[in-house]
Design a protein around this motif. Structure first.
Motif, mmCIF file in Angstrom:
data_model
loop_
_atom_site.group_PDB
_atom_site.id
_atom_site.type_symbol
_atom_site.label_atom_id
_atom_site.label_comp_id
_atom_site.label_asym_id
_atom_site.label_seq_id
_atom_site.Cartn_x
_atom_site.Cartn_y
_atom_site.Cartn_z
ATOM 1 N N GLY A 103 43.619 23.824 43.406
ATOM 2 C CA GLY A 103 42.353 24.228 44.031
ATOM 3 C C GLY A 103 42.575 25.069 45.274
ATOM 4 O O GLY A 103 41.863 26.051 45.511
ATOM 5 N N LYS A 104 43.605 24.703 46.068
ATOM 6 C CA LYS A 104 43.920 25.511 47.260
ATOM 7 C C LYS A 104 44.327 26.928 46.867
ATOM 8 O O LYS A 104 43.952 27.901 47.519
ATOM 9 C CB LYS A 104 45.055 24.855 48.044
ATOM 10 C CG LYS A 104 44.661 23.585 48.784
ATOM 11 C CD LYS A 104 45.856 23.046 49.536
ATOM 12 C CE LYS A 104 45.513 21.784 50.305
ATOM 13 N NZ LYS A 104 46.693 21.239 51.014
ATOM 14 N N LYS A 105 45.104 27.024 45.791
ATOM 15 C CA LYS A 105 45.546 28.350 45.335
ATOM 16 C C LYS A 105 44.358 29.195 44.896
ATOM 17 O O LYS A 105 44.280 30.395 45.188
ATOM 18 C CB LYS A 105 46.529 28.193 44.184
ATOM 19 C CG LYS A 105 47.127 29.510 43.712
ATOM 20 C CD LYS A 105 48.145 29.312 42.616
ATOM 21 C CE LYS A 105 48.718 30.648 42.153
ATOM 22 N NZ LYS A 105 49.705 30.476 41.056
ATOM 23 N N VAL A 106 43.409 28.547 44.188
ATOM 24 C CA VAL A 106 42.211 29.282 43.744
ATOM 25 C C VAL A 106 41.414 29.758 44.950
ATOM 26 O O VAL A 106 40.908 30.897 44.991
ATOM 27 C CB VAL A 106 41.347 28.390 42.830
ATOM 28 C CG1 VAL A 106 40.010 29.070 42.533
ATOM 29 C CG2 VAL A 106 42.077 28.099 41.519
ATOM 30 N N VAL A 107 41.312 28.895 45.966
ATOM 31 C CA VAL A 107 40.575 29.279 47.182
ATOM 32 C C VAL A 107 41.254 30.456 47.869
ATOM 33 O O VAL A 107 40.598 31.418 48.305
ATOM 34 C CB VAL A 107 40.476 28.073 48.139
ATOM 35 C CG1 VAL A 107 39.920 28.509 49.489
ATOM 36 C CG2 VAL A 107 39.573 27.003 47.549
ATOM 37 N N GLN A 108 42.594 30.404 47.958
ATOM 38 C CA GLN A 108 43.322 31.495 48.601
ATOM 39 C C GLN A 108 43.154 32.798 47.826
ATOM 40 O O GLN A 108 42.984 33.874 48.408
ATOM 41 C CB GLN A 108 44.812 31.133 48.706
ATOM 42 C CG GLN A 108 45.626 32.142 49.505
ATOM 43 C CD GLN A 108 45.147 32.268 50.940
ATOM 44 O OE1 GLN A 108 44.815 31.275 51.578
ATOM 45 N NE2 GLN A 108 45.079 33.490 51.447
ATOM 46 N N ASP A 109 43.212 32.691 46.480
ATOM 47 C CA ASP A 109 43.007 33.886 45.658
ATOM 48 C C ASP A 109 41.607 34.460 45.871
ATOM 49 O O ASP A 109 41.417 35.682 45.931
ATOM 50 C CB ASP A 109 43.207 33.557 44.175
ATOM 51 C CG ASP A 109 44.664 33.229 43.855
ATOM 52 O OD1 ASP A 109 45.539 33.601 44.657
ATOM 53 O OD2 ASP A 109 44.915 32.594 42.804
ATOM 54 N N THR A 110 40.632 33.556 45.985
ATOM 55 C CA THR A 110 39.255 33.998 46.227
ATOM 56 C C THR A 110 39.138 34.723 47.562
ATOM 57 O O THR A 110 38.481 35.774 47.676
ATOM 58 C CB THR A 110 38.299 32.793 46.203
ATOM 59 O OG1 THR A 110 38.443 32.089 44.970
ATOM 60 C CG2 THR A 110 36.853 33.250 46.350
ATOM 61 N N ILE A 111 39.809 34.172 48.582
ATOM 62 C CA ILE A 111 39.777 34.802 49.907
ATOM 63 C C ILE A 111 40.427 36.181 49.858
ATOM 64 O O ILE A 111 39.924 37.151 50.443
ATOM 65 C CB ILE A 111 40.472 33.898 50.934
ATOM 66 C CG1 ILE A 111 39.663 32.610 51.145
ATOM 67 C CG2 ILE A 111 40.656 34.624 52.268
ATOM 68 C CD1 ILE A 111 40.355 31.596 52.022
ATOM 69 N N ASN A 112 41.567 36.277 49.143
ATOM 70 C CA ASN A 112 42.252 37.565 49.035
ATOM 71 C C ASN A 112 41.388 38.602 48.327
ATOM 72 O O ASN A 112 41.315 39.768 48.744
ATOM 73 C CB ASN A 112 43.578 37.383 48.290
ATOM 74 C CG ASN A 112 44.579 36.545 49.081
ATOM 75 O OD1 ASN A 112 44.481 36.457 50.302
ATOM 76 N ND2 ASN A 112 45.512 35.932 48.401
ATOM 77 N N VAL A 113 40.737 38.167 47.225
ATOM 78 C CA VAL A 113 39.866 39.092 46.491
ATOM 79 C C VAL A 113 38.706 39.551 47.375
ATOM 80 O O VAL A 113 38.341 40.738 47.406
ATOM 81 C CB VAL A 113 39.340 38.423 45.208
ATOM 82 C CG1 VAL A 113 38.254 39.276 44.561
ATOM 83 C CG2 VAL A 113 40.474 38.207 44.208
ATOM 84 N N GLY A 114 38.128 38.598 48.123
ATOM 85 C CA GLY A 114 37.035 38.968 49.020
ATOM 86 C C GLY A 114 37.474 39.940 50.104
ATOM 87 O O GLY A 114 36.747 40.884 50.433
ATOM 88 N N THR A 115 38.698 39.720 50.642
ATOM 89 C CA THR A 115 39.219 40.622 51.678
ATOM 90 C C THR A 115 39.439 42.025 51.127
ATOM 91 O O THR A 115 39.063 43.033 51.754
ATOM 92 C CB THR A 115 40.537 40.067 52.228
ATOM 93 O OG1 THR A 115 40.324 38.750 52.757
ATOM 94 C CG2 THR A 115 41.064 40.962 53.345
ATOM 95 N N ASP A 116 40.051 42.101 49.934
ATOM 96 C CA ASP A 116 40.279 43.411 49.313
ATOM 97 C C ASP A 116 38.966 44.119 49.004
ATOM 98 O O ASP A 116 38.827 45.335 49.206
ATOM 99 C CB ASP A 116 41.097 43.251 48.024
ATOM 100 C CG ASP A 116 42.506 42.732 48.292
ATOM 101 O OD1 ASP A 116 42.963 42.858 49.441
ATOM 102 O OD2 ASP A 116 43.133 42.194 47.356
ATOM 103 N N THR A 117 37.985 43.365 48.511
ATOM 104 C CA THR A 117 36.681 43.957 48.196
ATOM 105 C C THR A 117 36.000 44.484 49.449
ATOM 106 O O THR A 117 35.423 45.587 49.460
ATOM 107 C CB THR A 117 35.786 42.911 47.512
ATOM 108 O OG1 THR A 117 36.436 42.409 46.337
ATOM 109 C CG2 THR A 117 34.447 43.524 47.122
ATOM 110 N N ALA A 118 36.086 43.707 50.540
ATOM 111 C CA ALA A 118 35.473 44.150 51.798
ATOM 112 C C ALA A 118 36.141 45.418 52.313
ATOM 113 O O ALA A 118 35.463 46.335 52.799
ATOM 114 C CB ALA A 118 35.574 43.039 52.848
#
Length: 261
Positions: A155-170
């Motif tokens: 779950g932590k890995k999924v959260v980190q991946d989500t944060i990375n995707v959000g950062t790249d999108t921003a």
């Protein structure tokens, strides 16, 4: 608690710590039930995992103390202590199962963000606690906690991946916004240049038209002057043609006095 105090102060103290941890776990899961945010649920679940580890350590310590004093107690006391230990293990396993259920739910919610709902996923419960020995209960509880820890890590890995995707999108959106702003500025500059060029062309057109009129007028004046000069030269005695200012009249035939003589 009072009965254990009469048997062994160490057992009573361990039992008190275990009871305190179980109360903290109960309150923690009640608080977890009210939390809706997945990230906060994960942090709360990590705190509860530490409590579960502490409970497992205390139960092992309780079991070790019971085995050490086993020869000092009668059969009824040993039976009561074993039942107490088994009750602790069952209660611990119930919290472990509850923790595993929450961890699985959190993981499924996060996975659904990328892969959609996972249909047909069911929670598997192993052997019934009532039909298991103490060692089996402890092993089963340890396996459940290990699986829960692995689920939390995923779950932590999924959260980190989500944060990375959000950062790249921003970052991509910011770059596109800046590019659009530059394009708009360039379009405004081009529009301004076109308006200025159009105004300049109009002014040049007006100047050209004025110059043509002046040239035509000068041409007519020159033609008129030339015509008058020619007429004057051809008919010098014609009084209807006025002299042009600044132009000397034609020379008259002069008579010399000596010719008459």
């Amino acid at each position: 608690m009072d009965q254990l105090s009469a048997i062994s102060e160490d057992l009573a103290e361990i039992d008190g710590h275990i009871a305190d941890n179980f109360r903290a776990l109960s309150n923690g899961f009640q608080k977890l039930e009210k939390i809706k945010d997945s990230n906060r649920q994960s942090r709360q679940l990590e705190d509860l995992t530490e409590k579960l580890r502490e409970c497992k350590r205390l139960i092992k310590e309780f079991d070790k103390e019971v085995k050490t004093l086993e020869n000092s107690f009668d059969r009824e006391t040993n039976k009561m202590l074993n039942e107490k230990k088994q009750s602790m293990i069952k209660e611990l396993n119930s919290y472990v199962g509850l923790k595993k259920q929450y961890a699985t739910n959190i993981e499924n919610k996060r996975i659904e963000l990328f892969e959609g709902p996972n249909e047909g996923y069911t929670e598997k419960n192993g052997l019934l606690a009532s039909s298991m020995t103490n060692e089996q209960l402890m092993d089963h509880g340890n396996r459940m906690m290990d699986e829960t820890d692995q689920a939390i890590e995923r779950g932590k890995k999924v959260v980190q991946d989500t944060i990375n995707v959000g950062t790249d999108t921003a970052a991509a959106l910011k770059a596109q916004t800046e590019q659009m702003s530059r394009v708009v500025n360039e379009l405004d500059s081009i529009h301004f240049s076109m308006k200025k060029a159009s105004k300049l062309v109009k002014e040049i057109g007006r100047q050209v038209a004025t110059d043509k009129c002046i040239m035509a007028l000068l041409f007519l004046i020159v033609i008129g002057v030339i015509a008058i000069i020619i007429v004057k030269l051809v008919h010098p005695d014609n009084k209807d043609i006025r002299d042009i200012p600044g132009l000397a009249p034609p020379v008259q035939n002069r008579r010399l006095l000596w010719s008459h003589n």
